[in-house]
Design an enzyme around this catalytic site. Structure first.
Site, PDB file in Angstrom:
ATOM      1  N   SER A 196     -56.186   5.754 -55.294  1.00 18.77           N
ATOM      2  CA  SER A 196     -54.833   5.782 -55.837  1.00 18.77           C
ATOM      3  C   SER A 196     -54.837   5.078 -57.194  1.00 18.77           C
ATOM      4  O   SER A 196     -55.527   4.083 -57.383  1.00 18.77           O
ATOM      5  CB  SER A 196     -53.888   5.054 -54.878  1.00 18.77           C
ATOM      6  OG  SER A 196     -52.706   4.721 -55.544  1.00 18.77           O
TER       7      SER A 196
ATOM      8  N   GLU B 271     -59.640  -9.512 -60.284  1.00 16.36           N
ATOM      9  CA  GLU B 271     -58.705  -8.421 -60.591  1.00 16.36           C
ATOM     10  C   GLU B 271     -57.785  -8.788 -61.752  1.00 16.36           C
ATOM     11  O   GLU B 271     -57.583  -8.005 -62.675  1.00 16.36           O
ATOM     12  CB  GLU B 271     -57.878  -8.084 -59.349  1.00 16.36           C
ATOM     13  CG  GLU B 271     -56.949  -6.899 -59.539  1.00 16.36           C
ATOM     14  CD  GLU B 271     -56.067  -6.645 -58.323  1.00 16.36           C
ATOM     15  OE1 GLU B 271     -55.674  -7.611 -57.633  1.00 16.36           O
ATOM     16  OE2 GLU B 271     -55.772  -5.466 -58.066  1.00 16.36           O
TER      17      GLU B 271
ATOM     18  N   CYS C 169     -56.287  -8.512 -45.335  1.00 16.76           N
ATOM     19  CA  CYS C 169     -56.076  -9.673 -46.211  1.00 16.76           C
ATOM     20  C   CYS C 169     -56.031 -10.993 -45.432  1.00 16.76           C
ATOM     21  O   CYS C 169     -56.424 -12.032 -45.945  1.00 16.76           O
ATOM     22  CB  CYS C 169     -54.784  -9.511 -46.986  1.00 16.76           C
ATOM     23  SG  CYS C 169     -54.761  -7.991 -47.938  1.00 16.76           S
TER      24      CYS C 169
ATOM     25  N   GLU D 157     -47.140   4.600 -54.418  1.00 12.04           N
ATOM     26  CA  GLU D 157     -48.291   5.199 -53.759  1.00 12.04           C
ATOM     27  C   GLU D 157     -47.868   6.335 -52.834  1.00 12.04           C
ATOM     28  O   GLU D 157     -48.551   7.357 -52.732  1.00 12.04           O
ATOM     29  CB  GLU D 157     -49.053   4.107 -52.970  1.00 12.04           C
ATOM     30  CG  GLU D 157     -50.490   4.466 -52.656  1.00 12.04           C
ATOM     31  CD  GLU D 157     -51.319   3.237 -52.298  1.00 12.04           C
ATOM     32  OE1 GLU D 157     -51.381   2.302 -53.119  1.00 12.04           O
ATOM     33  OE2 GLU D 157     -51.891   3.204 -51.202  1.00 12.04           O
TER      34      GLU D 157
ATOM     35  N   GLU E  68     -47.173   9.186 -54.998  1.00 11.91           N
ATOM     36  CA  GLU E  68     -48.460   9.723 -55.472  1.00 11.91           C
ATOM     37  C   GLU E  68     -49.120  10.568 -54.389  1.00 11.91           C
ATOM     38  O   GLU E  68     -49.646  11.651 -54.663  1.00 11.91           O
ATOM     39  CB  GLU E  68     -49.390   8.569 -55.884  1.00 11.91           C
ATOM     40  CG  GLU E  68     -50.710   9.057 -56.465  1.00 11.91           C
ATOM     41  CD  GLU E  68     -51.719   7.920 -56.743  1.00 11.91           C
ATOM     42  OE1 GLU E  68     -51.340   6.742 -56.604  1.00 11.91           O
ATOM     43  OE2 GLU E  68     -52.863   8.247 -57.094  1.00 11.91           O
TER      44      GLU E  68
ATOM     45  N   LYS F 288     -58.999 -11.336 -56.098  1.00  6.44           N
ATOM     46  CA  LYS F 288     -57.792 -11.256 -56.925  1.00  6.44           C
ATOM     47  C   LYS F 288     -57.972 -11.998 -58.244  1.00  6.44           C
ATOM     48  O   LYS F 288     -57.308 -11.694 -59.227  1.00  6.44           O
ATOM     49  CB  LYS F 288     -56.591 -11.835 -56.161  1.00  6.44           C
ATOM     50  CG  LYS F 288     -56.126 -10.969 -55.009  1.00  6.44           C
ATOM     51  CD  LYS F 288     -55.314  -9.783 -55.477  1.00  6.44           C
ATOM     52  CE  LYS F 288     -55.049  -8.809 -54.347  1.00  6.44           C
ATOM     53  NZ  LYS F 288     -54.534  -7.518 -54.838  1.00  6.44           N
TER      54      LYS F 288
ATOM     55  N   CYS G 177     -55.176  -1.386 -53.022  1.00  2.00           N
ATOM     56  CA  CYS G 177     -54.627  -2.748 -53.093  1.00  2.00           C
ATOM     57  C   CYS G 177     -55.699  -3.810 -52.986  1.00  2.00           C
ATOM     58  O   CYS G 177     -55.483  -4.947 -53.361  1.00  2.00           O
ATOM     59  CB  CYS G 177     -53.636  -3.026 -51.980  1.00  2.00           C
ATOM     60  SG  CYS G 177     -52.790  -1.631 -51.374  1.00  2.00           S
TER      61      CYS G 177
ATOM     62  N   GLU H 297     -58.156  -3.985 -67.862  1.00  2.00           N
ATOM     63  CA  GLU H 297     -57.120  -2.957 -67.665  1.00  2.00           C
ATOM     64  C   GLU H 297     -55.778  -3.572 -67.314  1.00  2.00           C
ATOM     65  O   GLU H 297     -54.751  -2.906 -67.404  1.00  2.00           O
ATOM     66  CB  GLU H 297     -57.499  -2.020 -66.507  1.00  2.00           C
ATOM     67  CG  GLU H 297     -58.841  -1.327 -66.588  1.00  2.00           C
ATOM     68  CD  GLU H 297     -59.937  -2.109 -65.887  1.00  2.00           C
ATOM     69  OE1 GLU H 297     -60.421  -3.089 -66.501  1.00  2.00           O
ATOM     70  OE2 GLU H 297     -60.312  -1.774 -64.749  1.00  2.00           O
TER      71      GLU H 297
END
Lengths: 389, 170, 599
Positions: free
Chosen positions: C328, C370, C524, C281, C284, C367, C308, C375
């Protein structure tokens, strides 16, 4: 009708006289006069109108609002319908005086959806009043401007509760909120707002022109003025009657040709059921609830059926927020159904009466606090009629 | 007819543009849509959400709160019979039977031709002239079986005239 | 200092600030007033009517949570009237709640159950609900069981006010009121971002996460399966709460021991993948900045957002799909780790990736969603098989008969078990940004960040939106283009704050280069999968634990992690390289906020 001189709202009225007098007096004096009249809200809760105005007038704000509560939904009540239909200018003038007194430039009539057929009458009255400069810009060449709009409800009894009404206007579900803050501090668009019942506003032009002393000649010491009573049920002449506060049920029944009643529901579904033995009690803020709804039942009526009708009403019309009202009314209706089948024990009935007390004590708003009244009073008055049938 | 078709979408936009883009206009907007289209369908809810910025779920929450608003398509004429006590003890049940028999539907239903819906309402403030009902924006008190039939006939006639271009009576 | 008002509560006299609620005042006086619809993170509702008290001079009882003290008052919290009202209201709630306590995940942490016990409830006063009325919605990461709903609206206030996601609604009126998803659609079909904050605030078991425990046991019990667990920093700072530790006790090493005893084959540190994220990141960010600031490439979007937080990712997909190019392309640490485990690590230890099961211990409900995104299969199959929340892991450990407190400290497995302090602080809001700054600044200038003890304090704390500016001076030759440029960064936590930021961005009043967003309040550590209850104090304690652990580490910068460098040397090549691109980066799906078409 008897006692002609004791009428106020059904007496003479000249549109604009009250407003002109108010403009002469100045805002502070108007508030003082209404306070001195001891006028109390005619929607049922009976909050002193002058005090409400004073609290709102005191607030510093760039914008304030006057709302006329025309969400008349209490079963058995239709006096506001009559006023809206026959005396809309009086209402609008009362609103303008209220606006002048508290420093508001905009007013709304919250008209219940069921009364949509009255909208045209009200609109026409607004136009006519504006044309005559009793509303609009620089009223009667003063620097006071006041406009009135109609805000249409959509079928919710609880919106008659002023906090719910404001939530509804603010674009939320019509749920009563916590107080404080009061509408006088945080109301429509979160601005200081006065919410007054239709009938309450109608007394205002009279109080301003004729003075608080004259007003107090009507009624009792704590319940000044007259009151419109909506009379229905088993009477020969149902309709709207203007009577002095403090009148007994018996006197009222005589006025409306309702002799031979088994019981009278005073104050609507959320009021009290009064049996013959209590017909000598007065209707006023210090007596039986003076909401104005009078439903008369004759000796053929099944009081359990009446109670069921009321409880169905509350189960449906509760906003459903707070536990005692949402679940409590449901349990009371369930109890009525058990009584119908003769399945409700005396012990369980006691449990339900205790539930009623808790609802009165701990519900969030007036709806839940008063909805057990019918249950308690009908059960008390007619216990032998309804138990173990 | 859903509010998704083009002409209807224009009418919907017109209703929206009559109101300020403000949350306090939510109920007035919904009332207008409900009156114009007879219900508030999901496409209308999306458009109201776009216009006012109020999330669709909250709009749905508001719609379901008020008994006059609905997502379900109602008939052209919504008959709302008062079931509260003064009307109830004045013979409401008989009126119920007349209405159901005449229209061939039960309360809560709409006739197949989409003309009439039958609903109950709580007190409509006509207790001095019971039993009473609302049909759209009009109120009818002192109902008797005979009077109900006459009223229904007059509405059927207006519907007929409307269909064949004689202009509505409404 | 605002005005002080004297109050008398029962026999205690004290002074409170004007506007204090009776509930707060009672707490100050050391009195406990029971509550149900009240939650310290949420707007006051005052609807359960459990906390009612007597206020002298007022006719009815008042909800202590909703009553601001504005003048001297006398309060009674324990009178016959108060006790009776509480008991009756509690009984009313109980009669509507479908209470199958044995089979409820909230057995033991249910606030309704606690109240029933406190009030000695030994029967149903009113006829109780005997059969469940609603079907349970298990359509996605969050499970919704309306039979247990008591209409306290905590979830509504969480979803609409606190998070401003608005996937939930209050429908109907009176006794028909339902607390439900918008239009009562399955959760998978509404704008739910799976943040799970509603679960943390639900007093009963009406909302919970979709537990994969049975499937994980199956994998562990299957001798052919190599079951790997990666643990994120936030669960380690919170799982102790499930085992009797005070909030803010980090139990990383004891947890490692527990996980070995539960039967996981390898135990790795998600911080390692957090370091990997920083490498990717950070690179990036620098690439984007160069293209945008130097090359004038308008197709490159700045500010760049962190990616994230899967709750945040789904939030932006729903509410700001036109800004997806700002996100990102980096996968989250969890997903990066999965992709590396099933390729590099599988080859290294000679295990068929098909026989490898990757479990991620996360503070997060999103999560779960996710790892099931289509993907997230760049390794050939699912990169991560199961997302397991802190609460669910506690069950797994308890079920194994393990007493966490009695266990020795044990380390992670290696390689891939070494994480830096920078990776660790990902757990707290602002942590990703701080970790990125520590590395990017040093990579660009060759010097450590100019903050005492490497602590980038301006972006720490619990303020909803925080920002910082850092001017680059004397960069290394290859970063001369950054010389004199002031990098502006912002941090937001909770999607309501993200929304504020996004609206300002839309107005064009923001000039940040890099923005960190975490969907959950506190980051988190306040995730939807964390132990219940949650409160600002509990989250602050967890944050302290995380920052303290960072300070104890020698390795505190991602780019100095030798195992990361080894991974690039042996496998990936360089950040943003070909293989990185394939395994560690992803794309997003514009979803929009309206899902009603075709209803």
């Amino acid at each position: 009708m008897k006692n002609e001189k004791k009428k106020i709202l059904f007496g003479e009225f000249v549109t604009g006289a009250g407003l002109a007098r108010a403009l002469e007096m100045g805002a502070g004096k108007v508030v003082d006069e209404v306070k001195a009249s001891k006028l109390r809200g005619r929607g049922g809760a009976g909050f002193p109108t002058g005090l409400k105005w004073e609290l709102t007038a005191k607030q510093e704000s760039d914008e304030k609002f006057v709302i006329c509560n025309a969400d008349e939904g209490e079963p058995g009540t239709f006096k506001d319908r009559l006023l809206l239909m026959e005396q809309p200018e009086k209402i609008l003038e009362g609103m303008a005086i209220a606006g002048f007194a508290i420093g508001a430039a905009r007013g709304f009539v919250y008209l219940r959806g069921e009364y949509i057929y009255l909208r045209k009458i009200l609109e026409d009255a607004i136009v006519s009043m504006t044309e005559r400069n009793f509303l609009g810009k620089n009223i009667q060449d003063s620097d006071f401007s006041f406009d009135v709009e109609i805000f249409l409800g959509a079928g919710a009894y609880v919106c008659g509760e002023e906090f719910a009404l404001i939530s509804s206007m603010n674009g939320y579900r019509g749920e009563p909120r916590n107080k404080p803050p009061y509408p006088s501090e945080v109301g429509f668009r979160d601005k200081p707002t006065v919410v007054n019942n239709v009938e309450t506003l109608c007394y205002v032009p009279y109080i301003v022109t004729k003075g608080s002393e004259w007003f107090k000649e009507h009624g009792t010491q704590a319940s000044t003025g007259t009151k419109l009573f909506s009379v229905s049920g088993d009477v020969k002449h149902p309709g709207v009657y203007e009577l002095e506060l403090g009148i007994t049920v018996n006197q009222l029944l005589t006025e409306v040709s309702g002799e031979g009643a088994k019981s009278v529901q005073v104050g609507g579904a959320s009021g009290l059921n009064v049996a013959e033995k209590d017909f000598d009690k007065p209707i006023c803020f210090e007596g039986l609830p003076p909401g104005g709804s009078i439903i008369v039942f004759n000796h053929k009526r099944d009081m359990l059926h009446v109670l069921k009708n009321f409880m169905e009403f509350f189960v449906e019309e509760s906003c459903g927020q707070c536990t005692p009202c949402r679940e409590g009314n449901y349990r009371l209706l369930e109890g009525v159904k058990m009584l119908e089948k003769g399945e409700c024990s005396v012990r369980y009935l006691k449990e339900l009466e205790a539930l009623c007390d808790v609802m009165k004590d701990s519900a969030k708003c007036g709806l839940g606090q008063t909805s057990p009244n019918a249950f308690l009073s009908i059960v008390e008055n007619f216990k032998t009629e309804i138990l173990y049938r | 007819m859903t509010t998704g078709t083009r002409a209807v979408a224009d009418e919907l936009q017109e209703i929206l543009l009559n109101h300020e883009k403000d949350r306090t206009q939510l109920l007035p907007i919904l009332v207008d849509i409900n009156k114009y289209f007879g219900h508030i369908d999901s496409n209308a809810i999306i458009e109201v959400s776009r216009y006012t910025g109020v999330p669709i779920g909250e709009i749905h929450g508001v719609i379901t709160f008020y008994s006059f608003l609905g997502q379900k398509k109602r008939g052209r004429f919504v008959i709302r019979l008062c079931r509260t006590i003064s009307c109830d003890i004045a013979g409401k049940d008989q009126i119920v039977r007349v209405l159901e028999k005449e229209l061939g539907i039960h309360f809560g239903e709409t006739t197949d031709d989409g003309v009439f819906s039958l609903e109950y309402t709580n007190c409509i403030g006509m207790c001095d002239n019971p039993p009473a009902m609302l049909i759209n924006d009009k109120v009818y008190g002192g109902l008797t079986p005979e009077r109900v039939v006459d009223i229904l006939d007059s509405f059927k006639l207006s519907e007929y005239q409307d269909m064949f271009g004689y202009g509505g009576v409404e | 200092m605002s005005e002080m008002i004297p109050v008398q509560i029962d026999d205690i006299t004290c002074e409170v600030e004007k506007g204090t609620t009776i509930l707060q005042a009672c707490k100050c006086a050391g009195l406990r007033v029971p509550t149900l619809c009240h939650h310290p993170d949420l707007e006051v509702a005052g609807i359960c009517r459990i906390c009612v008290v007597e206020v002298e001079g007022m006719s009815g009882l008042q909800a202590a949570c909703a009553f601001p003290i504005r003048q001297p008052i006398k309060v009674r919290t324990n009178s016959p009237r108060v006790r009776r009202a509480r008991r009756v209201n509690l009984d009313l709630i109980l009669s509507e709640h479908y209470g199958d306590c044995y089979t409820c995940t909230r057995n033991g942490t249910c606030e309704l159950q606690d109240l029933a016990r406190e009030y000695g409830v030994d029967r149903y006063r009113y006829p109780s609900t005997t059969a469940p009325k609603f079907r349970i919605d298990r359509s996605t990461a969050i499970v919704r069981d309306q039979n247990k709903c008591i209409s306290c609206k905590r979830c509504i206030r969480t979803c609409i006010d606190l998070q401003q996601v608005s996937a939930l609604e209050t429908a109907n009126r009176g006794h028909d009121v339902l607390i439900q998803t918008a239009f009562n659609k399955p959760i998978s079909e509404v704008v739910c971002i799976n943040c799970g904050q509603c679960i943390n605030r639900c007093p009963t078991g009406a909302l919970r996460s979709n537990m994969p425990n049975e499937l994980i046991w199956q994998a562990i019990d299957d001798p052919e399966k190599h079951v790997i667990i990666q643990t994120a920093p936030s669960p380690r700072a919170a799982i102790g709460e499930e085992f009797g530790y005070e909030p803010g006790t980090s139990v990383t090493k004891k947890l490692n021991a527990a996980l070995r005893r539960v039967g996981f084959d390898s135990i790795f540190d998600t911080n390692f993948a957090a370091d990997l994220t920083i490498m990717e990141e950070g690179t990036e960010l620098l690439t984007r900045l160069k293209k945008a600031l130097v090359d004038g490439d308008s197709s490159v979007k700045v500010p760049m957002f962190t990616s994230c937080s899967p709750g945040w990712v789904k939030y932006i997909e729903h509410y700001y799909p036109e800004y997806l190019d700002h996100l990102s392309t980096c996968k989250s640490p969890q997903q990066m780790f999965g992709a590396i485990l099933k390729t590099y690590y599988a080859k290294k230890i000679g295990v068929n990736p098909d026989k490898m099961v990757v479990v991620a211990l996360m503070p997060c409900v999103a999560k779960k969603f996710e790892c099931n995104r289509p993907e997230m299969t760049d390794s050939g199959g699912k990169d991560v098989d199961f997302g397991l929340t802190t609460r669910e892991m506690a069950v797994l450990i308890k079920e194994s008969g393990i007493h966490l407190k009695d266990l020795p400290d044990e380390d992670f497995d290696h390689p891939l078990g070494l994480g830096s302090g920078a990776g660790l602080i990902f757990g707290a809001t602002g942590g990703v940004m701080e970790a990125a700054i520590r590395s990017v600044y040093e990579i660009v200038t060759g010097r450590p960040v100019p903050f005492k003890g490497l602590d980038v304090t301006p972006i720490r704390g619990m303020e909803g939106i925080r920002d910082a500016a850092l001017t680059i001076e004397n960069p290394l030759p290859e970063y001369q283009w950054l010389d004199g440029i002031t990098l502006k960064v912002a941090v937001a936590h909770g999607t309501a704050n993200a929304k504020l930021l996004m609206e300002r961005l839309k107005e064009g009043t923001l000039d940040y280069h890099f923005i960190e967003v975490m969907a959950c309040p506190g980051g988190c550590l306040g995730g939807g999968g964390q132990p219940i209850p949650t409160s600002p104090e509990i989250r602050a304690a967890r944050a302290r634990a995380i920052y303290a652990e960072d300070h104890e580490l020698v390795l505190r910068k991602s780019h100095e992690n030798p195992e990361i460098n080894q991974l690039y040397a042996e496998f990936l090549g360089e950040p943003l390289g070909h293989l990185s691109h394939k395994l560690l980066h992803t794309h997003y799906t514009p979803r929009g906020r309206f899902f009603l078409e075709g209803i």
